[in-house]
Design an enzyme around this catalytic site. Structure first.
Site, mmCIF file in Angstrom:
data_model
loop_
_atom_site.group_PDB
_atom_site.id
_atom_site.type_symbol
_atom_site.label_atom_id
_atom_site.label_comp_id
_atom_site.label_asym_id
_atom_site.label_seq_id
_atom_site.Cartn_x
_atom_site.Cartn_y
_atom_site.Cartn_z
ATOM 1 N N SER A 1 0.803 -1.215 0.000
ATOM 2 C CA SER A 1 0.000 0.000 0.000
ATOM 3 C C SER A 1 0.836 1.266 0.000
ATOM 4 O O SER A 1 0.354 2.316 -0.421
ATOM 5 C CB SER A 1 -0.962 0.001 1.192
ATOM 6 O OG SER A 1 -0.263 -0.027 2.428
ATOM 7 N N ASP A 2 2.077 1.218 0.467
ATOM 8 C CA ASP A 2 2.876 2.445 0.424
ATOM 9 C C ASP A 2 3.094 2.884 -1.017
ATOM 10 O O ASP A 2 2.943 4.058 -1.366
ATOM 11 C CB ASP A 2 4.188 2.277 1.174
ATOM 12 C CG ASP A 2 5.134 1.268 0.535
ATOM 13 O OD1 ASP A 2 4.643 0.296 -0.066
ATOM 14 O OD2 ASP A 2 6.358 1.430 0.665
ATOM 15 N N ALA A 3 3.433 1.938 -1.882
ATOM 16 C CA ALA A 3 3.586 2.266 -3.298
ATOM 17 C C ALA A 3 2.261 2.705 -3.901
ATOM 18 O O ALA A 3 2.200 3.665 -4.674
ATOM 19 C CB ALA A 3 4.130 1.058 -4.053
#
Length: 399
Positions: free
Chosen positions: A138-140
């Site tokens: 989810s960070d990307a």
């Protein structure tokens, strides 16, 4: 999946997004680029980014981490590169990176499918380039959605806005959950981060400025208005002595050590300080986060550097400070008013002319680009999370 993820170096495990809409596309370039596409600075004005483009980004828009044996590309790398292309006002490169991402990291390609991207592309066992892991990170995904939404706003590209919103909808559907005893929260990925009695988090995956920006989007599925305060709670509750961990678990009542990684803060955690330092001065939670993340200040005062690994329960460290850490700490030290430490850390960053001979790898370059670029005024974020690139403030470009 937890066992698999635990065995992979944490700063390499991310995924990407997306779907193209609303534009005819020429090879390597959208045919409907709008807005002010002029670059307000010449290419030589940002030598660190120019060198990154030359060394790490292929002509087709793929970002390669050359120190890895599989010559991998992560969705994280693609997302960061899109962000910096936007900061540099390079619409052609942005489109090229996005096109490669869409073609190679998405497991499906239909107009109705808002799937999350796979995080890892590289050379498989037979030497063929392929998607090696379809799980998401989810960070990307958040950075990719942010780059698309802000590119759409700043360059007046409605197709990018639509793509960013589609990705946010996919994140809400596949990477969020209601955590018992904690509330609604974004997960690190779509698979492998929840069980009956625990939920696994990575504090560096939830930059508050991005979550603030997403809360401005109307009529989205999900708890976007609540995620900033939830992210702040995660960061504060997982840093008992002022150091952020790479990974942590919520056991229903408290944040506890993640057994897969132990109480270590290192290559993932360094970004938690970076994101906090870049928050707008008027961000309501900025002071709370900086106070909760006071550990690096103590380390720098005590020994002149932040160890590569820190035990987040005791504050004890091991290993020398990597060069990229110095870049990541610049906004944090500026926001903390630590001028002497800021100057000392700035001096630790190598000259761009030595990047290649010194073997500066992809991830350390990224940390320096964020920290140094922000400190140099190439970009900032307002209190609502909007990106303020220098070119938009000086060249009459879209606001």
């Amino acid at each position: 999946m937890i066992e698999i993820l635990a065995g992979i170096q944490s700063h390499r495990r991310r995924k990407v997004l997306g779907l193209l809409a609303g534009c005819a596309v020429l090879p390597g370039l959208s045919a409907c680029i709008g807005g002010d596409m002029r670059r307000s600075k010449s290419p030589a004005d940002w030598p660190a980014w120019r060198d990154f483009v030359q060394v790490q980004i292929q002509q087709d828009g793929r970002v390669v981490d050359f120190i890895t044996t599989d010559r991998r590309t992560t969705s994280e790398a693609q997302a960061y590169a899109m962000f910096f292309a936007l900061v540099d006002n390079d619409a052609v490169l942005f489109e090229r990176i996005w096109q490669w991402t869409h073609r190679h990291l998405m497991p499906a390609d239909t107009a109705d499918d808002a799937l999350l991207p796979g995080w890892l592309w590289g050379e498989g066992s037979v030497g063929k380039q392929a998607l090696l892991d379809p799980n998401s990170a989810s960070d990307a995904d958040l950075w990719m959605a942010y780059a698309l939404l802000e590119a759409g706003r700043l360059w007046r590209r409605t197709d990018y806005v639509l793509d960013g919103r589609r990705l946010l909808q996919a994140i809400a559907m596949g990477e969020s959950t209601a955590v018992a005893g904690f509330g609604p929260m974004l997960l690190p990925g779509k698979e492998g981060f929840t069980a009956r009695d625990w939920t696994r988090f990575n504090p560096s995956y939830v930059p508050l400025q991005l979550l603030r920006r997403f809360a401005l989007e109307p009529d989205l599925h999900g708890d976007w208005a609540l995620y900033p305060q939830q992210a702040a709670a995660l960061i504060v509750r997982s840093a008992p002595v002022g150091y952020a961990p790479d990974w942590v678990r919520w056991n229903g009542t408290a944040m506890v050590v993640d057994p897969a990684t132990g109480p270590i803060g290192s290559w993932d955690a360094i970004r938690t300080y970076l994101w906090a330092g870049m928050l707008a001065p008027t961000e309501p939670m900025r002071g709370r986060l900086l106070n909760a993340l006071s550990g690096p200040l103590r380390s720098l005062h005590a020994v002149g550097g932040l160890p590569e690994k820190v035990n987040v329960l005791t504050g004890r460290g091991e290993g020398a400070e990597p060069r990229g850490y110095a870049g990541a700490l610049l906004p944090y030290l500026k926001a903390s008013g630590a001028g002497d430490l800021l100057r000392a850390q700035s001096a630790r960053i190598p000259a761009v002319s030595s990047y290649r001979s010194g073997g500066l790898p992809y991830y350390e370059r990224i940390l320096i680009l964020y920290g140094q670029g922000w400190l140099e005024g190439r970009f900032s974020f307002d209190a609502s999370g909007r990106l303020l690139p220098a070119w938009s403030l000086t060249s009459g470009g879209a606001k």
